[in-house]
Design a protein around this motif. Structure first.
Motif, PDB file in Angstrom:
ATOM      1  N   ALA A 180       0.831  -1.207   0.000  1.00  9.32           N
ATOM      2  CA  ALA A 180       0.000   0.000   0.000  1.00  9.32           C
ATOM      3  C   ALA A 180       0.863   1.253   0.000  1.00  9.32           C
ATOM      4  N   THR A 181       2.094   1.143   0.521  1.00 10.79           N
ATOM      5  CA  THR A 181       2.971   2.313   0.622  1.00 10.79           C
ATOM      6  C   THR A 181       3.527   2.736  -0.731  1.00 10.79           C
ATOM      7  N   ASP A 185       3.412   9.472  -1.694  1.00 11.54           N
ATOM      8  CA  ASP A 185       2.960   9.623  -0.317  1.00 11.54           C
ATOM      9  C   ASP A 185       1.942  10.766  -0.245  1.00 11.54           C
ATOM     10  N   THR A 186       0.770  10.511   0.349  1.00 13.42           N
ATOM     11  CA  THR A 186      -0.305  11.510   0.309  1.00 13.42           C
ATOM     12  C   THR A 186       0.014  12.742   1.145  1.00 13.42           C
ATOM     13  N   ARG A 192       7.433   6.871  -2.832  1.00  9.60           N
ATOM     14  CA  ARG A 192       8.055   5.916  -1.915  1.00  9.60           C
ATOM     15  C   ARG A 192       8.114   4.528  -2.536  1.00  9.60           C
ATOM     16  N   GLY A 203       1.251   3.608  -7.708  1.00  4.85           N
ATOM     17  CA  GLY A 203       0.923   2.675  -6.643  1.00  4.85           C
ATOM     18  C   GLY A 203       0.427   1.351  -7.187  1.00  4.85           C
ATOM     19  N   ASP A 445      -2.899   2.930   4.000  1.00  5.86           N
ATOM     20  CA  ASP A 445      -2.732   4.359   3.804  1.00  5.86           C
ATOM     21  C   ASP A 445      -3.514   5.163   4.821  1.00  5.86           C
ATOM     22  N   LYS A 446      -4.776   4.732   5.029  1.00  9.89           N
ATOM     23  CA  LYS A 446      -5.640   5.489   5.927  1.00  9.89           C
ATOM     24  C   LYS A 446      -5.107   5.446   7.350  1.00  9.89           C
ATOM     25  N   GLU A 448      -2.008   5.023   8.257  1.00  6.28           N
ATOM     26  CA  GLU A 448      -0.799   5.839   8.359  1.00  6.28           C
ATOM     27  C   GLU A 448      -1.150   7.327   8.371  1.00  6.28           C
ATOM     28  N   ASP A 449      -2.090   7.717   7.483  1.00  2.68           N
ATOM     29  CA  ASP A 449      -2.501   9.117   7.468  1.00  2.68           C
ATOM     30  C   ASP A 449      -3.062   9.538   8.817  1.00  2.68           C
TER      31      ASP A 449
END
Lengths: 509, 159
Positions: A180-181, A185-186, A192, A203, A445-446, A448-449
């Motif tokens: 997912a990374t 990067d958002t 990345r 992605g 992603d969510k 991490e965000d």
């Protein structure tokens, strides 16, 4: 109360001719996907997803959920008639369904399965109807830290409650995170893990992973097993069906127990597969007729089917209300929601009530349509499955390849899907669970965000995760769940003794 | 040629550990520090580390567990079946990338029907034609999702 009125509005949305047609189409497609070994609900839904990009979100989600119901029902059909589970979640149905069919009672077995499955699904939908607004309003108080805590709990429960080796679950989940990374990067806008490959800038779509892991991987497995269909003839007659339906209320204890297990396993991300196994195991343990399980015992069909379907429906509740999918299929659907421009979570209930309640109403309808259609199509599917797998296999392959291409019109994605296919094949044979991988790919992603946003608000202090009772409770629960395998290992004696023998629960889809 | 389950367990865990290593390396290029919150590479770095840790524990578990040494992951015959199924899929992808998906699926269907399933030539041809036609109608006409056409179809004016 308020929910009931909104549900009625939902029925007004769901009961238009257009949407009923979509339900019928979805259920039929789902039946095909569920019946064919090598295609399951998660990758069936992801294959269909690119085709819904141009549809309006309500029609699209109705199509996908109807397909999901169809796939759940279709999986049971092949379990009973051919001893081949079309879906991982219908493995437990083969234990008693196939023996009963072999005794010449195929119709009774099928009717038992579909009726209890229908009842299970309805229980699940009723739970969703009653709880969804409440869960959503509860979730309205969530900030970034709370969201992270919820995601953390979801991930932790996968590691803690998985049947197999917790380390394999960990590896599978972390690989999902890593996948997912990849890409931009958002938050910082840096690229990345792309290693200067242009193809990776955008992605890796979770759809590609699902098509590879579940679709091609499963195909390779089926090919290797060299499937021989030993079908049982199924001729439907109305009187047997009616007699069997009348028989179902006798198993009310099993029904209630299994529905409870299913709802619980659906809401916590245990998934339908784990639910059906658990329900079967508990049924054998607690039923008075437990010793007949495995020899064509009706309760042995009712127990896994009810749990399977109530878990399947309930898995949509956390997806809608919290933005956390309860199963791999729900994870794929949630990816769809985001692609259609809707953000799953509590806000969805206030911004798009027509969508949420239309969907919930369509679940009642979809399941009823599915029961009728599945009974009507049994002879047809029995016919299809007479075809040798050397013919069916390549057809499924073509569907997977086209599906991988249509996600983003990249040939590179097909290669990725092939790679994921090999990974899926090896992982399944070695009892690595695949659902955590998909979950991490969709939620990575969510999560991490949420974590990084929480850090921005707290100026980099992790104390924010224990700043109020709500978030600390959730973090605490999450940590407890993480430690669960360790605790059980200590009690059972030896970390390395038993951890290797992964039960079938670990293969939860 | 049999591959034992333990060999495969160790090989897979080594592969995942290697992926973990690559992830760690990739993360260092984004910065793995903590400046008032994590830098972009912070999470990927520890994800990579966890992959390595999980893989190593799996290797240790496999080595320490002696009960299932005799388990076979796959034997030679089954391996051949799987490879014989997988190689044509790779060929399908190669041809599709070059000549378009429709040409690819036609050749693949023909091959699968003629060689793997052992149908007669004209039955296989017929099946291939049906597969292409059905997919063309579903994708190009009903859902209006264009698939990769490739030079041959474009030569005939089909975009």
């Amino acid at each position: 109360m308020g929910n009931f009125g909104q549900l009625m509005d939902g029925f007004a949305v769901a009961l238009t001719t257009h949407h009923v047609m979509i339900m019928v189409m979805g259920v039929l497609l789902g039946l095909i996907v569920g019946v064919l070994p090598g295609l399951g609900a998660p990758n069936g839904v992801s294959l269909l997803l690119p085709l819904t990009f141009t549809m309006d979100p309500i029609s699209a989600i109705i199509l996908l959920t109807s397909m999901y119901w169809g796939a759940l029902f279709g999986g049971s059909t092949t379990s009973i008639l051919f001893n081949i589970p079309g879906e991982p979640s219908s493995v437990a149905t083969t234990f008693d369904g196939y023996p009963m069919a072999k005794q010449g009672q195929a119709v009774r077995a099928l009717t038992l399965a579909f009726t209890s499955a229908g009842l299970g699904a309805l229980t699940g939908v009723i739970v969703i109807t009653l709880l969804s607004s409440w869960v959503a309003s509860f979730a309205m108080r969530f900030g970034a830290a709370e969201y992270f805590a919820v995601y953390f709990m979801a991930f932790a429960s996968f590691i803690g409650m998985a049947g197999g080796s917790p380390f394999k679950t960990l590896v599978s989940m972390m690989l999902g995170f890593a996948a997912a990374t990849v890409g931009i990067d958002t938050i910082s806008g840096e690229s990345r893990l792309t290693f200067e490959f242009d193809e990776l800038i955008g992605g890796i779509s979770f759809l590609i992973a699902v098509i590879g892991l579940f679709g091609l991987g499963e195909l390779l497995l089926t090919m290797e097993e060299g499937l021989k269909f030993e079908g049982v003839k199924a001729k439907l007659d109305i009187r047997t069906i009616a007699r069997t339906v009348a028989e179902v209320p006798r198993y009310w204890v099993t029904l209630v127990r299994s529905a409870l297990i299913g709802c619980w396993m659906g809401i916590t991300p245990g998934g339908p597969t784990a639910a059906s196994f658990m329900s079967y195991a508990l049924g054998r343990r607690f039923s008075r007729r437990g010793k007949y399980f495995g020899k064509g015992e009706p309760e042995g069909i009712v127990a896994p089917e009810t749990a399977d379907h109530s878990a399947g429906s309930c898995a949509l509740l956390p997806m809608l209300a919290l933005g956390i999918p309860g199963s791999a299929t729900a994870a794929v659907m949630m990816g769809g929601l985001m692609i259609w421009g809707l953000s799953p979570g509590p806000m969805l209930f206030s911004t798009r009530p027509d969508f949420v309640w239309g969907l919930i109403a369509s679940m009642y309808m979809g399941n009823i349509i599915a029961v009728v259609l599945v009974l009507a199509t049994v002879p047809l599917f029995a016919f299809i499955l007479r075809a040798p797998f050397t013919v069916v296999g390549p057809m499924i392959t073509i569907v997977c390849v086209i599906g991988a291409y249509t996600v983003a019109n990249h040939v590179f994605d097909i290669w990725l899907a092939l790679a994921f296919g090999i990974v899926g094949y090896v992982f399944k044979k070695l009892d690595y669970p695949l659902a955590p991988f998909v979950l991490a790919m969709v939620l990575g992603d969510k999560a991490e965000d949420a974590f990084r946003q929480a850090m921005l608000t707290s100026d980099g202090s992790p104390a924010i995760f224990f700043s109020n009772p709500l978030v600390s409770t959730m973090m605490g629960l999450g940590i407890l769940l993480l430690c669960l395998p360790l605790i059980t290992a200590v009690f059972k004696g030896g970390l390395f003794g038993r951890a290797g023998d992964a039960g079938a629960q670990g293969r939860s889809a | 040629m049999d591959i034992s389950r333990n060999t495969m367990e160790v090989a897979t865990a080594c592969a995942t550990a290697a992926v973990g290593g690559i992830v760690c390396y990739g993360a260092t290029q984004n910065g793995i520090g903590w400046n008032d919150g994590p830098e972009p590479g912070y999470f990927p770095f520890y994800i990579g580390c966890l992959i390595i840790v999980g893989s190593l524990v799996t290797i240790v578990q496999t080595v320490l567990r002696r009960t299932s040494v005799a388990d076979i992951f796959i034997d030679g015959e089954r391996l051949r079946t799987v490879v014989a199924f997988f190689l044509p899929i790779m060929a399908l992808t190669l041809v599709s990338a070059w000549l378009g998906l429709y040409v690819g699926m036609a050749l693949y269907t023909f091959y699968a029907m003629r060689v793997s399933a052992g149908f007669r030539t004209h039955t296989a041809l017929f099946t291939a034609a049906i597969v292409v036609a059905v997919n063309f109608v579903i994708f190009e006409k009903i859902f209006m999702v264009p698939l990769l056409k490739g030079p041959i179809l474009e030569y005939f004016g089909i975009y």
